[in-house]
Enzyme design. Structure first.
Site, PDB file in Angstrom:
ATOM      1  NE  ARG A 283      -2.006  -0.320  -4.367  1.00 33.37           N
ATOM      2  CZ  ARG A 283      -2.382  -0.990  -3.267  1.00 33.37           C
ATOM      3  NH1 ARG A 283      -2.624  -0.586  -2.142  1.00 33.37           N
ATOM      4  NH2 ARG A 283      -2.524  -2.477  -3.705  1.00 33.37           N
TER       5      ARG A 283
ATOM      6  NE  ARG B  50       2.590  19.658  -4.196  1.00 36.09           N
ATOM      7  CZ  ARG B  50       2.734  19.951  -5.561  1.00 36.09           C
ATOM      8  NH1 ARG B  50       3.941  19.857  -6.053  1.00 36.09           N
ATOM      9  NH2 ARG B  50       1.732  20.410  -6.197  1.00 36.09           N
TER      10      ARG B  50
ATOM     11  CD  GLN C 292      -2.556  -1.352   2.508  1.00 34.40           C
ATOM     12  OE1 GLN C 292      -2.548  -0.382   3.342  1.00 34.40           O
ATOM     13  NE2 GLN C 292      -3.396  -2.360   2.595  1.00 34.40           N
TER      14      GLN C 292
ATOM     15  NE  ARG D  82      -2.723   4.832   1.615  1.00 31.64           N
ATOM     16  CZ  ARG D  82      -3.050   3.671   0.580  1.00 31.64           C
ATOM     17  NH1 ARG D  82      -4.001   3.017   1.525  1.00 31.64           N
ATOM     18  NH2 ARG D  82      -2.536   3.540  -0.372  1.00 31.64           N
TER      19      ARG D  82
END
Length: 243
Positions: A112, A199, A109, A208
């Site tokens: 990504r 950023r 995850q 998340r």
């Protein structure tokens, strides 16, 4: 899961000396007071975009303006930049973390998120996870839903033990560890070094953090990363909460 800050943005000694010399009117001394290195870099980057001056001239002539009077003008400037979406100027502020004991599920995850992130991950090809190896076998992360039920938790643990047993058996048969790793589950724990700019980290956190539908383990990581960053760059705290 453990998250430790290895390094973060720091200004050079020559710039620090230069600012201290020009900042006699300030209550804080660069690096020792309330002004952080990240704020200084952000000021140089932001004002470089809107000023005819060079970044060094900005720091020479505008440092007191933005960081004097308890930093009110600096706070206004940073808020304006974030709200306007001109956050490319925050890419110059970076953080490097040691992340320990996260699952391969989380790693899939996490990776990504590519723009602004750099990863160095413990290899299952080159690190042996046999019971008799220096690693002592593979660790694993138990998903939250298994923890809620004692029987499920026990069954999950037994499954992990079975995997370890088969991994060990294949090693004894002479199978290279790079092939034995095919047996290791998504729950297998790993360690990594993660570098990310401010950023990108703000964007990651918005996607998340708890309440956004992400899996529990990565929400825990998001909170830990935020906590560490806010400790060294307190002025960023409110930006983590902006949508």
């Amino acid at each position: 899961m453990n998250v430790e800050l290895l390094a973060h943005t720091q200004i050079s000694k020559s710039i620090e000396d230069r600012l201290i010399e020009n900042a006699e009117k300030l209550d804080s001394v660069v690096g020792f007071g309330t002004i952080t290195y990240g704020q200084i870099v952000a000021l140089a980057a932001i004002r470089q975009c809107y000023s005819y001056k060079t970044a060094l001239e900005v720091l020479d002539t505008e440092f007191v303006k933005y960081f004097g009077d308890k930093g009110k003008e600096g706070k206004r400037l940073f808020n304006q930049i974030v709200k306007s979406g001109h956050t490319s100027t925050l890419e110059h502020i970076s953080f490097t973390f040691a992340v320990e004991g996260v699952s391969r599920s989380l790693l899939a995850q996490l990776t990504r998120h590519r723009v602004g992130f750099s990863y160095s991950v413990q290899s299952q090809r080159y690190v042996q996870f046999g019971s008799e190896s220096r690693s002592g076998g593979f660790d694993y992360v138990v998903p939250e839903n298994f923890k809620k039920d004692e029987k499920l938790h026990q069954y999950f643990t037994e499954c992990m033990e079975d995997v370890q047993c088969e991994y060990d058996n294949f090693l004894r048969l002479g199978v290279p560890q790079e092939d034995c790793r095919a047996l290791l589950p998504n729950a297998a724990a790993t360690n990594l070094v993660l570098t990310v700019n401010l950023r990108a980290l703000l964007d990651f956190y918005r996607k998340r953090k708890p309440g956004k539908g992400a899996q529990h383990e990565i929400t825990v990581l998001a909170e830990k990363l935020k906590k560490v960053v806010v400790e060294v760059e307190p002025w960023t705290a409110e930006f983590f909460e902006m949508e």
